[in-house]
Design an enzyme around this catalytic site. Structure first.
Site, PDB file in Angstrom:
ATOM      1  N   HIS A 149      22.832   7.082  -3.308  1.00  0.00           N
ATOM      2  CA  HIS A 149      22.291   8.340  -3.857  1.00  0.00           C
ATOM      3  C   HIS A 149      23.508   9.675  -2.891  1.00  0.00           C
ATOM      4  CE1 HIS A 149      20.153  12.506  -3.177  1.00  0.00           C
ATOM      5  NE2 HIS A 149      18.783  11.791  -3.868  1.00  0.00           N
ATOM      6  N   GLY A 159       1.011   1.155  -5.120  1.00  0.00           N
ATOM      7  CA  GLY A 159       0.044  -0.291  -4.259  1.00  0.00           C
ATOM      8  C   GLY A 159      -1.472   1.083  -4.751  1.00  0.00           C
ATOM      9  N   ARG A 189      18.484   5.509 -12.556  1.00  0.00           N
ATOM     10  CA  ARG A 189      17.610   5.860 -12.267  1.00  0.00           C
ATOM     11  C   ARG A 189      18.143   7.549 -12.429  1.00  0.00           C
ATOM     12  NH1 ARG A 189      13.893   8.044  -8.387  1.00  0.00           N
ATOM     13  NH2 ARG A 189      14.643   6.730  -6.346  1.00  0.00           N
ATOM     14  N   GLU A 195      18.495  15.511  -3.350  1.00  0.00           N
ATOM     15  CA  GLU A 195      18.534  15.803  -4.732  1.00  0.00           C
ATOM     16  C   GLU A 195      18.856  17.070  -4.328  1.00  0.00           C
ATOM     17  OE1 GLU A 195      19.331  13.060  -7.660  1.00  0.00           O
ATOM     18  OE2 GLU A 195      18.861  14.573  -9.395  1.00  0.00           O
ATOM     19  N   HIS A 240      20.014   3.226  -2.328  1.00  0.00           N
ATOM     20  CA  HIS A 240      19.230   4.411  -2.461  1.00  0.00           C
ATOM     21  C   HIS A 240      18.410   3.547  -3.774  1.00  0.00           C
ATOM     22  CE1 HIS A 240      16.447   7.944  -2.119  1.00  0.00           C
ATOM     23  NE2 HIS A 240      16.375   8.297  -3.810  1.00  0.00           N
ATOM     24  N   PHE A 296      16.518  18.811 -11.712  1.00  0.00           N
ATOM     25  CA  PHE A 296      16.627  17.353 -10.857  1.00  0.00           C
ATOM     26  C   PHE A 296      17.860  17.283 -11.576  1.00  0.00           C
ATOM     27  CE2 PHE A 296      15.653  15.400  -7.201  1.00  0.00           C
ATOM     28  CZ  PHE A 296      14.516  16.354  -6.433  1.00  0.00           C
ATOM     29  N   LEU A 349      18.462  10.411   3.717  1.00  0.00           N
ATOM     30  CA  LEU A 349      18.345  10.956   3.144  1.00  0.00           C
ATOM     31  C   LEU A 349      18.871  12.491   3.184  1.00  0.00           C
ATOM     32  CD1 LEU A 349      19.087  10.511   0.162  1.00  0.00           C
ATOM     33  CD2 LEU A 349      16.414  10.702  -0.513  1.00  0.00           C
ATOM     34  N   ARG A 357      22.796   9.976 -10.515  1.00  0.00           N
ATOM     35  CA  ARG A 357      23.259  10.090  -9.348  1.00  0.00           C
ATOM     36  C   ARG A 357      24.372   9.179  -9.366  1.00  0.00           C
ATOM     37  NH1 ARG A 357      17.389   9.297  -6.572  1.00  0.00           N
ATOM     38  NH2 ARG A 357      16.925  11.077  -6.517  1.00  0.00           N
ATOM     39  N   GLN A 383      21.360   1.509  -7.216  1.00  0.00           N
ATOM     40  CA  GLN A 383      21.535   3.321  -6.868  1.00  0.00           C
ATOM     41  C   GLN A 383      22.016   3.655  -5.548  1.00  0.00           C
ATOM     42  OE1 GLN A 383      19.309   6.213  -7.373  1.00  0.00           O
ATOM     43  NE2 GLN A 383      20.031   6.882  -9.265  1.00  0.00           N
ATOM     44  N   ALA A 431       0.180  -1.314   0.186  1.00  0.00           N
ATOM     45  CA  ALA A 431       0.162  -0.045  -0.224  1.00  0.00           C
ATOM     46  C   ALA A 431       0.835   1.437  -0.203  1.00  0.00           C
ATOM     47  CB  ALA A 431      -0.850   0.486   1.141  1.00  0.00           C
TER      48      ALA A 431
HETATM   49  C1  LIG Z   1      13.764   9.273   1.157  1.00  0.00           C
HETATM   50  C2  LIG Z   1      13.560   8.703   0.477  1.00  0.00           C
HETATM   51  C3  LIG Z   1      13.356   9.435  -0.458  1.00  0.00           C
HETATM   52  C4  LIG Z   1      13.122   9.365  -1.942  1.00  0.00           C
HETATM   53  N1  LIG Z   1      12.479  10.585  -3.018  1.00  0.00           N
HETATM   54  C5  LIG Z   1      12.589  10.091  -4.267  1.00  0.00           C
HETATM   55  C6  LIG Z   1      11.795  11.524  -4.689  1.00  0.00           C
HETATM   56  O1  LIG Z   1      12.089  12.284  -4.130  1.00  0.00           O
HETATM   57  N2  LIG Z   1      11.388  11.310  -5.696  1.00  0.00           N
HETATM   58  C7  LIG Z   1      11.299   9.945  -6.488  1.00  0.00           C
HETATM   59  O2  LIG Z   1      11.049  10.020  -7.765  1.00  0.00           O
HETATM   60  N3  LIG Z   1      11.707   9.120  -5.940  1.00  0.00           N
HETATM   61  C8  LIG Z   1      11.951   8.677  -4.255  1.00  0.00           C
HETATM   62  N4  LIG Z   1      11.895   8.002  -3.263  1.00  0.00           N
HETATM   63  C9  LIG Z   1      12.150   6.879  -3.706  1.00  0.00           C
HETATM   64  C10 LIG Z   1      10.968   6.426  -3.763  1.00  0.00           C
HETATM   65  O3  LIG Z   1      10.449   7.067  -2.612  1.00  0.00           O
HETATM   66  C11 LIG Z   1      10.313   4.890  -3.979  1.00  0.00           C
HETATM   67  O4  LIG Z   1      11.153   4.232  -4.916  1.00  0.00           O
HETATM   68  C12 LIG Z   1       8.880   4.474  -4.277  1.00  0.00           C
HETATM   69  O5  LIG Z   1       7.677   5.215  -3.371  1.00  0.00           O
HETATM   70  C13 LIG Z   1       8.687   3.219  -4.003  1.00  0.00           C
HETATM   71  O6  LIG Z   1       7.146   3.529  -4.155  1.00  0.00           O
HETATM   72  P1  LIG Z   1       6.696   1.357  -3.777  1.00  0.00           P
HETATM   73  O7  LIG Z   1       5.510   2.159  -3.655  1.00  0.00           O
HETATM   74  O8  LIG Z   1       6.507   0.842  -4.862  1.00  0.00           O
HETATM   75  O9  LIG Z   1       7.029   1.045  -2.610  1.00  0.00           O
HETATM   76  P2  LIG Z   1       6.729   1.514  -0.985  1.00  0.00           P
HETATM   77  O10 LIG Z   1       6.288   2.977  -0.628  1.00  0.00           O
HETATM   78  O11 LIG Z   1       7.383   0.933  -0.662  1.00  0.00           O
HETATM   79  O12 LIG Z   1       5.892   0.272  -0.227  1.00  0.00           O
HETATM   80  C14 LIG Z   1       6.154  -1.292  -0.242  1.00  0.00           C
HETATM   81  C15 LIG Z   1       4.370  -1.535   0.437  1.00  0.00           C
HETATM   82  O13 LIG Z   1       4.643  -2.483   0.354  1.00  0.00           O
HETATM   83  C16 LIG Z   1       4.740  -3.759   1.603  1.00  0.00           C
HETATM   84  N5  LIG Z   1       5.658  -4.770   2.083  1.00  0.00           N
HETATM   85  C17 LIG Z   1       6.140  -4.626   1.042  1.00  0.00           C
HETATM   86  N6  LIG Z   1       6.316  -6.098   1.813  1.00  0.00           N
HETATM   87  C18 LIG Z   1       4.819  -6.979   2.098  1.00  0.00           C
HETATM   88  C19 LIG Z   1       4.769  -7.880   2.759  1.00  0.00           C
HETATM   89  N7  LIG Z   1       5.580  -8.891   2.687  1.00  0.00           N
HETATM   90  N8  LIG Z   1       3.742  -7.597   2.809  1.00  0.00           N
HETATM   91  C20 LIG Z   1       2.638  -7.488   2.627  1.00  0.00           C
HETATM   92  N9  LIG Z   1       3.230  -5.736   2.025  1.00  0.00           N
HETATM   93  C21 LIG Z   1       4.267  -5.567   2.103  1.00  0.00           C
HETATM   94  C22 LIG Z   1       4.485  -2.233   2.640  1.00  0.00           C
HETATM   95  O14 LIG Z   1       3.634  -2.639   3.624  1.00  0.00           O
HETATM   96  C23 LIG Z   1       4.072  -0.689   1.631  1.00  0.00           C
HETATM   97  O15 LIG Z   1       2.860  -0.500   1.722  1.00  0.00           O
HETATM   98  C24 LIG Z   1      12.931   8.163  -2.353  1.00  0.00           C
HETATM   99  C25 LIG Z   1      13.034   7.025  -1.429  1.00  0.00           C
HETATM  100  C26 LIG Z   1      13.316   7.220  -0.405  1.00  0.00           C
HETATM  101  C27 LIG Z   1      14.035   5.972   0.718  1.00  0.00           C
END
Ligand SMILES: Cc1cc2nc3c(=O)[nH]c(=O)nc-3n(C[C@H](O)[C@H](O)[C@H](O)COP(=O)(O)OP(=O)(O)OC[C@H]3O[C@@H](n4cnc5c(N)ncnc54)[C@H](O)[C@@H]3O)c2cc1C
Length: 610
Positions: A250, A17, A402, A263, A361, A116, A260, A294, A248, A13
């Site tokens: 960062h 998701g 990326r 950027e 990162h 960026f 973090l 990066r 990656q 989520a």
């Molecule tokens: C500090 C930080 C800053 C960032 N800043 C930027 C930015 O400015 N711009 C940009 O483009 N990107 C940025 N990124 C990267 C970007 O935020 C992430 O790559 C992206 O948000 C990932 O989204 P997601 O939905 O794939 O996963 P997530 O948001 O990580 O969500 C994963 C979900 O999976 C669920 N989950 C995991 N394992 C299980 C399991 N076994 N069973 C049930 N549920 C599970 C978790 O509960 C969670 O809800 C940043 C990342 C970080 C760490």
């Protein structure tokens, strides 16, 4: 044990998701299963922005964005996917705007945009303002906005449920399948943290959106929970992972901590300096300097430190200088990250530069999918009913590196696509019967872990894993360092077999779940290192000192890594374009490295200069 039946089950989520859920839940019965409460997902930690060629503040267009993405990824990007992402970026921003996301504004009231790394005007002429943002809490705003809209749309959530297994009608970890033969994903097994009860979800379509795996490293910007669960579960069911050697780093993690600093700090004018006070990026990337991609900035920083121009008592970091910016500008645009510097390092960014060093990162690799979000089981066959989106997936729009702000974009564009595809698929598909023993593997694993009276401590094995990954598989890699990492991981895999947990209870047993997450981390670290050993070239985030050049003749290919039983053949389904043809034997299993061709449309690979 409880059983449930949904047309579409989404695991995760975060941004990907929930964006998928908004598409699917209006169409078919949809459930979202998440180990974290939705608004605690890592997407909420994203700071700097989400890019789209809106051309709100400067001339821009999606074709330049596509080019930058392809070049930024060192030409390992699938160009058809990058083009889709850059084109659909504009609607993705407008969707969020209509859902209520409070973007920063220009004085005229348009969505403001900032610079960026690697995002340029007219194929590299100068940095362009392409990133839409909400101060330095863009991810927080995206996650809250998506969650509010999910609540409005009555999306069904199973919060604090850990998915621990994927059910398929053929288990490719033990069976070979003929080319074109049908393999279906039929359900998932989940563990309810509050009660310890097992739930089996039967579904016509499953979307993995479980995020990244940064916790294979010690110094990382990633949250404690980013243990790569979805990737590891797919791998264990015999499905491949793509391009796992590309991680990656960062450039600007708080030195020694990895937390973090976006950027956006450099996008707003911040400058990197070495111990001589020199703006060293002028030497490495004369045109866009501190706003180079990066991989280049991280390597340049590590190089300054190596060559003795690092700062501090141990000369082991460089400085991010914001002192020439107006305090009011810092407060308006970078409030959170400057507060991090004050809280964690006791530095006042108005007057003093901030110690920074590269931090693990983002996983460029992951579960291979096509542009509809369908998961591939080899270089061309899809798994029916299985989809993936977000950081867990590899489309591949990021190639080997990326660009900043392309991930928040990726999760919105491909989350939406996966949600739509899964819903459409589930309307025509029927449920597959689940075997009576669907949950047995999971229950046995949990019981074994819980019943082991004493043994290795989870925290110690995890720490040793993260330390060897930091020491041997970080910004600079060699055959020797990677061999060392692999030997360490092998030893830790053996120790993991004796890991025990102190909490033997049923309710809120996070001790038990951390032990299982450690198993995922070990499997993924192993794959990452094996793939890195195999890639004898330097490209994007993967830099081999013993092979410092990019080698398009032999390596303009995606890596596909499979975990197979020791007794299986060395080619997967006999059909993989098995160019790498490399097999690593590990006793009861082996890792087979195949490949997948890179889709090129309009851009010929060129030398990457900035
Ligand atoms: C500090 C930080 C800053 C960032 N800043 C930027 C930015 O400015 N711009 C940009 O483009 N990107 C940025 N990124 C990267 C970007 O935020 C992430 O790559 C992206 O948000 C990932 O989204 P997601 O939905 O794939 O996963 P997530 O948001 O990580 O969500 C994963 C979900 O999976 C669920 N989950 C995991 N394992 C299980 C399991 N076994 N069973 C049930 N549920 C599970 C978790 O509960 C969670 O809800 C940043 C990342 C970080 C760490």
């Amino acid at each position: 044990m409880q059983t449930h039946q949904y047309d579409v089950v989404i695991v995760g989520a975060g941004g990907a998701g929930m964006r998928a859920a908004l598409e699917a839940s209006g169409e078919v019965r949809t459930a979202v299963i998440t180990k974290l409460y939705p608004t605690r997902s890592h997407t909420g930690a994203a700071q700097g922005g989400m890019c789209a060629a809106l051309a709100n503040v400067e001339e821009d267009n999606w074709e330049w964005h596509t080019f930058d993405t392809v070049k930024g990824g060192d030409y390992l990007v699938d160009q058809d996917a990058a083009e889709i992402m850059a084109k659909e970026a504009i609607d993705a921003i407008i969707d969020l705007e209509h859902m209520g996301l409070p973007f920063n504004r220009t004085p005229e009231g348009r969505i403001d945009q900032r610079r960026f790394g690697g995002h340029t005007r007219n194929h590299g002429e100068a940095a362009v303002r392409r990133s839409c943002y909400a101060a330095d809490r863009t991810g927080h705003m995206i996650l809250q906005t998506l969650y509010q809209n999910c609540v409005k749309q009555d999306v069904e959530f199973f919060n604090e449920f850990y998915v621990l297994d994927l059910i398929t009608d053929h288990d490719l970890s033990t069976e070979d399948m003929a080319d074109g033969a049908e393999v279906n994903a039929t359900g998932v097994v989940a563990y309810d943290l509050a009660t310890g009860e097992i739930h089996v979800f039967q579904a016509k379509a499953i979307i993995f959106a479980t995020g990244g795996a940064g916790k294979i490293f010690k110094t990382t910007s990633n949250a404690h929970t980013l243990t790569g669960d979805g990737m590891a579960l797919a791998l264990r069911r015999g499905f491949p992972l793509e391009d796992m050697e590309f991680f990656q780093f960062h450039p600007t993690g708080l030195a020694g901590l990895g937390i973090l600093l976006s950027e956006a700090a450099r996008g707003e004018g911040g400058i990197l300096r070495n111990s001589d006070g020199e703006r060293f990026m002028e030497r490495y990337a004369p045109t866009i300097k501190d706003l180079a991609p990066r991989d280049i900035v991280a390597r340049s920083m590590a190089n300054e430190v190596r060559e003795g121009r690092g700062c501090g008592p141990n000369k082991d970091y460089v400085l991010l200088d914001l002192t020439h910016l107006e305090p009011s500008h810092i407060d308006a645009k970078l409030p959170d990250i400057t507060e991090f510097a004050r809280t964690y390092l006791g530095i006042e960014p108005y007057t003093d530069p901030i110690p920074v060093y590269p931090t693990a990162h983002y996983a460029m690799g992951g579960i291979p999918t096509n542009v509809e979000g369908e998961v591939l089981r080899d270089s061309h066959n899809v798994v029916k009913g299985l989809f993936a989106a977000g950081e867990v997936a590899c489309v591949s729009v990021h190639g080997s590196n990326r660009l900043g702000t392309n991930s928040l974009l990726d999760i919105n564009v491909f989350g939406k696509r996966a949600g739509r595809s899964a819903a459409a698929y589930s309307k025509t598909a029927s449920f597959h019967d689940l075997p009576a023993d669907a949950a047995d593997r999971t229950i046995a694993q949990l019981d074994e872990m819980r019943d082991r009276p004493e043994g290795e401590r989870v925290a110690e094995v995890r720490k040793a894993l993260q330390e060897t990954m930091d020491a041997n598989a970080q910004v600079f890699r060699t055959k020797e360092s990677l061999d060392q990492a692999l030997a360490d991981i092998r030893e830790l895999q053996a120790r993991y077999k004796n890991v025990s947990v102190q909490d033997k209870g049923q309710m809120f047993n996070t001790d038990l779940l951390e032990a299982l997450e450690l198993g995922f981390l070990l499997d993924l670290a192993e794959i990452t290192v094996v793939a890195a050993i195999n890639r004898k070239e330097s490209r994007g985030g993967h830099y081999r000192e013993d092979f410092p050049d990019r080698d398009d003749t032999n390596y303009m290919l995606h890596t596909m890594t499979y975990r197979r039983p020791a007794t299986a053949g060395d080619t997967v389904d006999g059909t993989v374009e098995n160019y790498f043809d490399h097999v690593e034997e590990f006793g009861d299993y082996k890792i087979v490295l195949g490949s997948k061709s890179v889709t090129q449309t309009r851009y010929e690979p060129m030398e990457r200069k900035y």
